[in-house]
Design a protein around this motif. Structure first.
Motif, PDB file in Angstrom:
ATOM      1  N   ALA A   1      58.375   6.014  43.728  1.00 14.30           N
ATOM      2  CA  ALA A   1      57.508   7.083  43.200  1.00 14.30           C
ATOM      3  C   ALA A   1      58.045   7.446  41.823  1.00 14.30           C
ATOM      4  O   ALA A   1      59.065   8.106  41.714  1.00 14.30           O
ATOM      5  N   GLY A   2      57.373   7.014  40.782  1.00 15.92           N
ATOM      6  CA  GLY A   2      57.924   7.179  39.432  1.00 15.92           C
ATOM      7  C   GLY A   2      59.190   6.354  39.355  1.00 15.92           C
ATOM      8  O   GLY A   2      59.166   5.154  39.609  1.00 15.92           O
ATOM      9  N   ASP A   3      60.325   7.029  39.065  1.00 11.91           N
ATOM     10  CA  ASP A   3      61.584   6.264  39.062  1.00 11.91           C
ATOM     11  C   ASP A   3      62.461   6.637  40.254  1.00 11.91           C
ATOM     12  O   ASP A   3      63.651   6.442  40.256  1.00 11.91           O
ATOM     13  N   LYS A   4      61.802   7.175  41.282  1.00 12.55           N
ATOM     14  CA  LYS A   4      62.562   7.631  42.448  1.00 12.55           C
ATOM     15  C   LYS A   4      62.154   6.817  43.681  1.00 12.55           C
ATOM     16  O   LYS A   4      60.945   6.618  43.919  1.00 12.55           O
ATOM     17  N   LEU A   5      63.134   6.369  44.438  1.00 13.56           N
ATOM     18  CA  LEU A   5      62.803   5.675  45.692  1.00 13.56           C
ATOM     19  C   LEU A   5      62.611   6.708  46.797  1.00 13.56           C
ATOM     20  O   LEU A   5      63.452   7.586  46.968  1.00 13.56           O
ATOM     21  N   VAL A   6      61.526   6.584  47.510  1.00 13.08           N
ATOM     22  CA  VAL A   6      61.223   7.541  48.575  1.00 13.08           C
ATOM     23  C   VAL A   6      61.147   6.787  49.895  1.00 13.08           C
ATOM     24  O   VAL A   6      60.324   5.879  50.050  1.00 13.08           O
ATOM     25  N   THR A   7      62.017   7.152  50.814  1.00 13.28           N
ATOM     26  CA  THR A   7      61.996   6.526  52.137  1.00 13.28           C
ATOM     27  C   THR A   7      61.463   7.548  53.134  1.00 13.28           C
ATOM     28  O   THR A   7      61.864   8.713  53.112  1.00 13.28           O
ATOM     29  N   PHE A   8      60.543   7.097  53.947  1.00 14.45           N
ATOM     30  CA  PHE A   8      59.924   8.026  54.898  1.00 14.45           C
ATOM     31  C   PHE A   8      59.539   7.292  56.178  1.00 14.45           C
ATOM     32  O   PHE A   8      59.364   6.083  56.182  1.00 14.45           O
ATOM     33  N   ARG A   9      59.421   8.053  57.234  1.00 18.04           N
ATOM     34  CA  ARG A   9      58.957   7.494  58.511  1.00 18.04           C
ATOM     35  C   ARG A   9      57.520   7.939  58.748  1.00 18.04           C
ATOM     36  O   ARG A   9      57.151   9.070  58.419  1.00 18.04           O
ATOM     37  N   SER A  10      56.738   7.069  59.333  1.00 16.73           N
ATOM     38  CA  SER A  10      55.311   7.353  59.550  1.00 16.73           C
ATOM     39  C   SER A  10      54.967   7.232  61.029  1.00 16.73           C
ATOM     40  O   SER A  10      55.465   6.344  61.712  1.00 16.73           O
ATOM     41  N   TRP A  11      54.109   8.126  61.469  1.00 18.01           N
ATOM     42  CA  TRP A  11      53.471   7.996  62.782  1.00 18.01           C
ATOM     43  C   TRP A  11      51.977   7.918  62.505  1.00 18.01           C
ATOM     44  O   TRP A  11      51.435   8.819  61.842  1.00 18.01           O
ATOM     45  N   LEU A  12      51.348   6.874  62.991  1.00 17.13           N
ATOM     46  CA  LEU A  12      49.979   6.598  62.553  1.00 17.13           C
ATOM     47  C   LEU A  12      48.963   6.743  63.674  1.00 17.13           C
ATOM     48  O   LEU A  12      49.260   6.478  64.835  1.00 17.13           O
ATOM     49  N   ASP A  13      47.775   7.195  63.289  1.00 16.55           N
ATOM     50  CA  ASP A  13      46.616   7.188  64.192  1.00 16.55           C
ATOM     51  C   ASP A  13      46.812   8.005  65.462  1.00 16.55           C
ATOM     52  O   ASP A  13      46.489   7.559  66.559  1.00 16.55           O
ATOM     53  N   ILE A  14      47.336   9.186  65.313  1.00 19.99           N
ATOM     54  CA  ILE A  14      47.513  10.067  66.482  1.00 19.99           C
ATOM     55  C   ILE A  14      46.229  10.880  66.680  1.00 19.99           C
ATOM     56  O   ILE A  14      45.799  11.601  65.778  1.00 19.99           O
ATOM     57  N   PRO A  15      45.592  10.772  67.847  1.00 21.36           N
ATOM     58  CA  PRO A  15      44.381  11.582  68.080  1.00 21.36           C
ATOM     59  C   PRO A  15      44.729  13.065  68.047  1.00 21.36           C
ATOM     60  O   PRO A  15      45.736  13.475  68.601  1.00 21.36           O
ATOM     61  N   TYR A  16      43.913  13.864  67.347  1.00 19.16           N
ATOM     62  CA  TYR A  16      44.238  15.302  67.283  1.00 19.16           C
ATOM     63  C   TYR A  16      43.314  16.169  68.124  1.00 19.16           C
ATOM     64  O   TYR A  16      43.430  17.390  68.098  1.00 19.16           O
ATOM     65  N   VAL A  17      42.396  15.550  68.836  1.00 17.04           N
ATOM     66  CA  VAL A  17      41.577  16.299  69.809  1.00 17.04           C
ATOM     67  C   VAL A  17      41.504  15.503  71.107  1.00 17.04           C
ATOM     68  O   VAL A  17      41.665  14.284  71.098  1.00 17.04           O
ATOM     69  N   SER A  18      41.244  16.190  72.202  1.00 11.99           N
ATOM     70  CA  SER A  18      41.243  15.480  73.493  1.00 11.99           C
ATOM     71  C   SER A  18      39.865  14.933  73.859  1.00 11.99           C
ATOM     72  O   SER A  18      39.748  14.083  74.736  1.00 11.99           O
ATOM     73  N   LYS A  19      38.804  15.439  73.209  1.00 15.38           N
ATOM     74  CA  LYS A  19      37.464  14.918  73.513  1.00 15.38           C
ATOM     75  C   LYS A  19      36.774  14.473  72.215  1.00 15.38           C
ATOM     76  O   LYS A  19      35.757  15.051  71.798  1.00 15.38           O
ATOM     77  N   PRO A  20      37.347  13.450  71.547  1.00 16.81           N
ATOM     78  CA  PRO A  20      36.802  13.039  70.252  1.00 16.81           C
ATOM     79  C   PRO A  20      35.378  12.520  70.389  1.00 16.81           C
ATOM     80  O   PRO A  20      35.043  11.883  71.385  1.00 16.81           O
ATOM     81  N   VAL A  21      34.563  12.830  69.390  1.00 19.93           N
ATOM     82  CA  VAL A  21      33.211  12.276  69.364  1.00 19.93           C
ATOM     83  C   VAL A  21      33.107  11.134  68.351  1.00 19.93           C
ATOM     84  O   VAL A  21      32.169  10.357  68.381  1.00 19.93           O
ATOM     85  N   GLU A  22      34.071  11.073  67.450  1.00 10.40           N
ATOM     86  CA  GLU A  22      34.199   9.948  66.510  1.00 10.40           C
ATOM     87  C   GLU A  22      35.685   9.581  66.492  1.00 10.40           C
ATOM     88  O   GLU A  22      36.419   9.932  65.564  1.00 10.40           O
ATOM     89  N   PRO A  23      36.127   8.878  67.552  1.00 10.58           N
ATOM     90  CA  PRO A  23      37.571   8.670  67.743  1.00 10.58           C
ATOM     91  C   PRO A  23      38.252   7.961  66.574  1.00 10.58           C
ATOM     92  O   PRO A  23      39.438   8.166  66.326  1.00 10.58           O
ATOM     93  N   GLU A  24      37.516   7.169  65.845  1.00 13.04           N
ATOM     94  CA  GLU A  24      38.126   6.480  64.709  1.00 13.04           C
ATOM     95  C   GLU A  24      38.574   7.464  63.627  1.00 13.04           C
ATOM     96  O   GLU A  24      39.472   7.188  62.843  1.00 13.04           O
TER      97      GLU A  24
END
Ligand code: DHB
Length: 467
Positions: free
Chosen positions: A46-69
């Motif tokens: 990022a610019g001249d800085k290295l950024v290390t991060f952990r990611s958690w992807l695609d976590i559903p945020y509702v229990s009855k999704p109508v557009e799960p994607e």
């Protein structure tokens, strides 16, 4: 030299990018429900800085999704917080949670992904946030082209994502759920302002229940808002207040407004002072010709933008709408500004007479103003549900009993932006200020319809309110 070293490190880091698998199995976030195998570690420059991060992807945020994607979110957390370190004065416990939305054109918005933004030549908002020690929670959000994506789907989803964060606060490895910040541009800016304005408002409850949102608060700490296409049922008037008399519009190609459009422009311009005065913004009024202290305020925002650019060494000379004397910008003429800026949209700008605008589509192909409904040229004119129009407008919630509006606001609008009138973000800010909130509004020189172009300034401001 430093960059070369960084690049070498980056190569090593990219080669080392990996799934956590078992080594994170006992980590504090492991109980978060998510498809297996999508926890990854990454390092980006990022610019001249290295950024290390952990990611958690695609976590559903509702229990009855109508557009799960779409009803899913990603979480990104700086690596330092897993080693007990601090960044920029923040720790795992105190790091604010930056929640950018990717909505544009009232279309569905994908999750923000930390990356470099080639258009601006800078890290994008998510990557930049990580570099400043912010936790990033990036929800995808429904939009108007999905079967279940019309108004108010977008704000219901954004709120549901906030509720998910609150509900899972003890399982998140880092981030302070009392320091949630929304961010978006254009329709996404409208969405950011809606989230900021409407905290815990009861009107959204049935919609949230329907999709299985968590039973939590959904108020947030601060809103970053760029060029918001908001206050939809009132936005046609200030557009004509500025652009009336400029009859060529530029949607793809340049075209001339027809007689219906010109008549709409005259009527809407004439209606604006009554709307503005009806807001009772102390010290800001317009006479029946659209002149007065509010007009001077808008012109003053352009003067301030030009002065800031001039002070930074930019050339602001040679514009017939801007007066510059002895290194000082002393005046802006809104009438001449409109000719210089050019008109983008035919009148009415948002609730189109033919019922074919983005915003008509957002309201399920319906009108949302009396004027356009009455003067419709559509085959079967219909009016959107009044309650839906109401809950899509942040203006209706500011200063209202039982609503927890965000305390801090930063609102920006480009001087070259003519997707909506500068009056729209300005009115939003004045209403917020009058209700006692901290609202910083400015026009930005040289900027068209855009957002997240001034991330260092945005995050200096966020630091100042979060620390
Ligand atoms: C957007 C732009 C518009 O001009 C509009 O009417 C709605 C949305 C956008 O860029 O999101």
């Amino acid at each position: 030299m430093r960059l070369n070293f960084s690049l070498a490190l980056l190569l090593v880091a990219v080669l080392c990018s990996c799934s956590f698998g078992a080594d994170f199995a006992n980590g504090p976030a492991d109980s978060i429900t998510m498809p297996p195998g999508n926890r990854v570690s990454q390092t980006l420059l990022a610019g001249d800085k290295l950024v290390t991060f952990r990611s958690w992807l695609d976590i559903p945020y509702v229990s009855k999704p109508v557009e799960p994607e779409y009803q899913r979110l990603n979480i990104y957390i700086p690596e330092e917080y897993f080693n007990g370190q601090s960044i920029n004065g923040f720790t795992a416990k105190t790091a604010p949670i930056f929640m950018p939305n990717g909505v544009g054109g009232y279309m569905p918005g994908k999750q923000f992904i930390p990356a470099n933004d080639t258009r601006h030549g800078t890290p994008n908002a998510a990557l930049y946030a990580l570099s400043r020690g912010y936790v990033v929670v990036a929800p995808a959000i429904r939009g108007r082209t999905l079967a279940n994506g019309k108004a108010p789907a977008l704000i219901v989803d954004y709120k549901a994502a906030v509720r998910w964060v609150r509900h899972n606060k003890d399982r998140l490895p880092a981030g302070d759920p009392e320091k949630i910040i929304s961010d978006g541009l254009s329709a996404g800016g409208a969405l950011s302002s809606l989230l900021g304005a409407t905290g815990n408002a009861k009107e959204y409850e049935p919609y949230l229940k329907e999709i299985g949102a968590e039973d939590e608060r959904d108020d947030i700490f601060a809103s970053a808002v760029y060029c918001p296409i908001t206050n939809l049922e009132n936005a046609d008037m200030p557009y004509e207040w500025i652009f009336n008399g400029v009859n060529t519009y530029h949607m793809g190609s340049a075209r001339e407004m027809d007689d219906n459009m010109k008549a709409a422009s005259d009527a809407l311009k004439a209606a604006f002072p009554a709307y503005l005065n009806g807001l009772k913004l102390e010290g800001y009024t317009l006479d029946e010709n659209g002149n007065g202290s509010f007009r001077e305020y808008i012109e003053g925002l352009y003067v301030a933008a030009a002065q800031k650019a001039l002070d930074a060494g930019e050339n602001v000379l040679g514009l017939d709408w801007l007066t510059v004397e002895g290194g000082k910008v002393t005046g802006a003429d809104l009438g001449k500004y409109a000719v210089w800026a050019t008109r983008m949209k035919a009148a009415p700008a948002f609730d189109s007479l033919n019922m074919a605008s983005f915003e008509n589509n957002e309201f399920a192909d319906k009108h949302f103003t009396e004027y356009s409904f009455k003067h419709s040229t559509a085959e079967s004119p219909a009016m959107a549900d009044a309650e839906k129009i109401y809950i899509m407008n942040p203006m209706n919630f500011i200063g209202r009993e039982g609503v927890d509006t965000a305390r801090h606001w930063r609102i920006r609008h480009g001087v070259k932006d003519r997707d909506t009138s500068m009056a729209v973000p300005a009115i939003l800010a004045l209403k917020l200020k009058q209700a006692g909130y901290d609202a910083d509004v400015a026009a930005v020189w040289g900027v068209p319809h855009d957002g997240n172009y001034d991330l260092p300034e945005l995050f200096d401001w966020l630091d100042s309110i979060c620390k």
